[in-house]
Each structure stands twice: as structure tokens, then as C-alpha cells.
Design a protein around this motif. Sequence first.
Motif, short mmCIF file in Angstrom:
data_model
loop_
_atom_site.label_atom_id
_atom_site.label_comp_id
_atom_site.label_asym_id
_atom_site.label_seq_id
_atom_site.Cartn_x
_atom_site.Cartn_y
_atom_site.Cartn_z
N LYS A 1 -6.67 -5.49 5.25
CA LYS A 1 -6.72 -6.75 4.70
C LYS A 1 -6.12 -6.94 3.22
CE LYS A 1 -10.95 -7.59 7.31
NZ LYS A 1 -12.75 -7.41 7.29
N GLU A 2 -6.03 -5.82 2.66
CA GLU A 2 -5.60 -5.82 1.46
C GLU A 2 -3.99 -5.76 1.12
OE1 GLU A 2 -8.28 -3.84 1.93
OE2 GLU A 2 -9.71 -4.74 0.79
N CYS B 1 0.63 -1.11 -0.01
CA CYS B 1 -0.12 -0.02 0.01
C CYS B 1 1.03 0.98 0.02
CB CYS B 1 -0.72 0.04 1.16
SG CYS B 1 -1.64 1.44 1.37
N LYS C 1 -4.21 -3.24 -7.88
CA LYS C 1 -4.81 -4.63 -8.37
C LYS C 1 -4.61 -4.89 -9.66
CE LYS C 1 -7.20 -5.14 -4.36
NZ LYS C 1 -7.03 -5.75 -3.29
N LEU D 1 -7.10 -0.51 5.12
CA LEU D 1 -6.37 -1.42 3.81
C LEU D 1 -5.72 -2.50 4.46
CD1 LEU D 1 -5.61 1.55 1.37
CD2 LEU D 1 -7.59 0.03 1.19
N SER E 1 -7.73 -0.33 -8.23
CA SER E 1 -6.95 -0.52 -6.96
C SER E 1 -8.06 -0.68 -5.71
CB SER E 1 -6.10 0.78 -6.58
OG SER E 1 -6.90 1.78 -6.56
N SER E 2 -7.65 -0.86 -4.62
CA SER E 2 -8.17 -0.56 -3.20
C SER E 2 -7.72 0.67 -2.80
CB SER E 2 -7.97 -1.94 -2.26
OG SER E 2 -8.69 -2.82 -2.81
#
Length: 194
Positions: free
Chosen positions: A87-88, A3, A25, A85, A53-54
Motif C-alpha cells: 500500500k505504501e 521500497c 517518508k 508494504l 519511514s514505513s
Amino acid sequence: MLCGIDEAGRGPIAGPLVVAGVVIKNEIKGLNDSKVLSEKKREALFPEIIENSSYHIVFTDAKTIDEKGLSTCLKDSINEIMSKLKKEADEFLMDGNTSFGIQTLNHKIKADATVQEVSAASILAKVSRDKYMCEIAANYPLYNFHKHKGYGTKAHVELIKEHGRCDEHRHTFRLKALGEDIEVIKKGTQKSLF
């Protein structure tokens, strides 16, 4: 997954601080530091980043910056992004030379020009902030926020001299041009050189 985190609005004398975090992503072409891209290019990349993206974007208003100080507001924004974020992403990288005391945050100077996730965060933060400043300009017609986006340009400082500050201005950011004592800074907010 990485991130990338970057901010827009650390230096202006009006408007919010905006911090963005991005986990890419799918491949996005043309990413770079938002400062070297044209406004048109940044705005074209913005929806592409959103779509591929996230991400999480945090706004902190001028009043909160005055109350808490810039460093605390940056740290709070970064912590919110990391929480949203987590989790990502399993790694977080901030542009610049400090991790603000956050143990799990890495930092790198010029990451906004060399790491695509940070470049993407830089674009989301810059475009979001510029859009906000243009949107509020009509509510504050005396200040031309749509032109200088709250930065301490000569024209902006002249308007403050004429009309005083409004509630979008950072009152703890002292202006030498107004004869304000730049040593009197509240809660660790940065000195202004204007």
C-alpha cells in the motif's frame, strides 16, 4: 514510492537471516551501506529510519534456513515485505544481482550504497540482527555471539571445534576447518569457505 530491500545474515554460520524493507517518508541524512558505517552511526540512524519511514523486518531462524535453504528463505522474506508494504510502495528494489524469480522485484548491485531506501533497509537489517546476536549471547556463553555475531571467524570456528554446534548454528553450512565435506550441502544452501 520506492521500497528498498536488503538483508543481513546471508553468510554467517549462526543466527538468523534478517531482511528489511523500507519506504522513506521524510528526508534522512547520512544514509549509506551499513557495512561502511560505524556501529555507532548505524545505531544512531536506526530510530531515525523507524520514525521517518514505513518498514517491515523479517527474521528467519537457523533451523528454518537448514530446512528450506537460504534462497527460499530470502524469497519468502522478500514476498512478506512486498505484501506488507504494497500500500505504501509501487516499486520494490533489492540489493544484489537477483530478483529470486519474483516478477515485480527489481534488483541492483551496490544499491545499498547508492539508493537511500536500500541503504536504510541495510541499516535496519544489520542493527536488528546484531542486537539479536548480542541478546542471545548470554544464553550461549560458550560461543561469544556478541563478539563475532555468528560469522565464521577463526575464534568462532575454534569454539565450534571445542563445543560442537548449538541450535543457533546452521548445520547445513559446512565448515572445511572441521573437516566437513563442503560438497554435501542440503537443499541449495551455500557452501562455506571456512
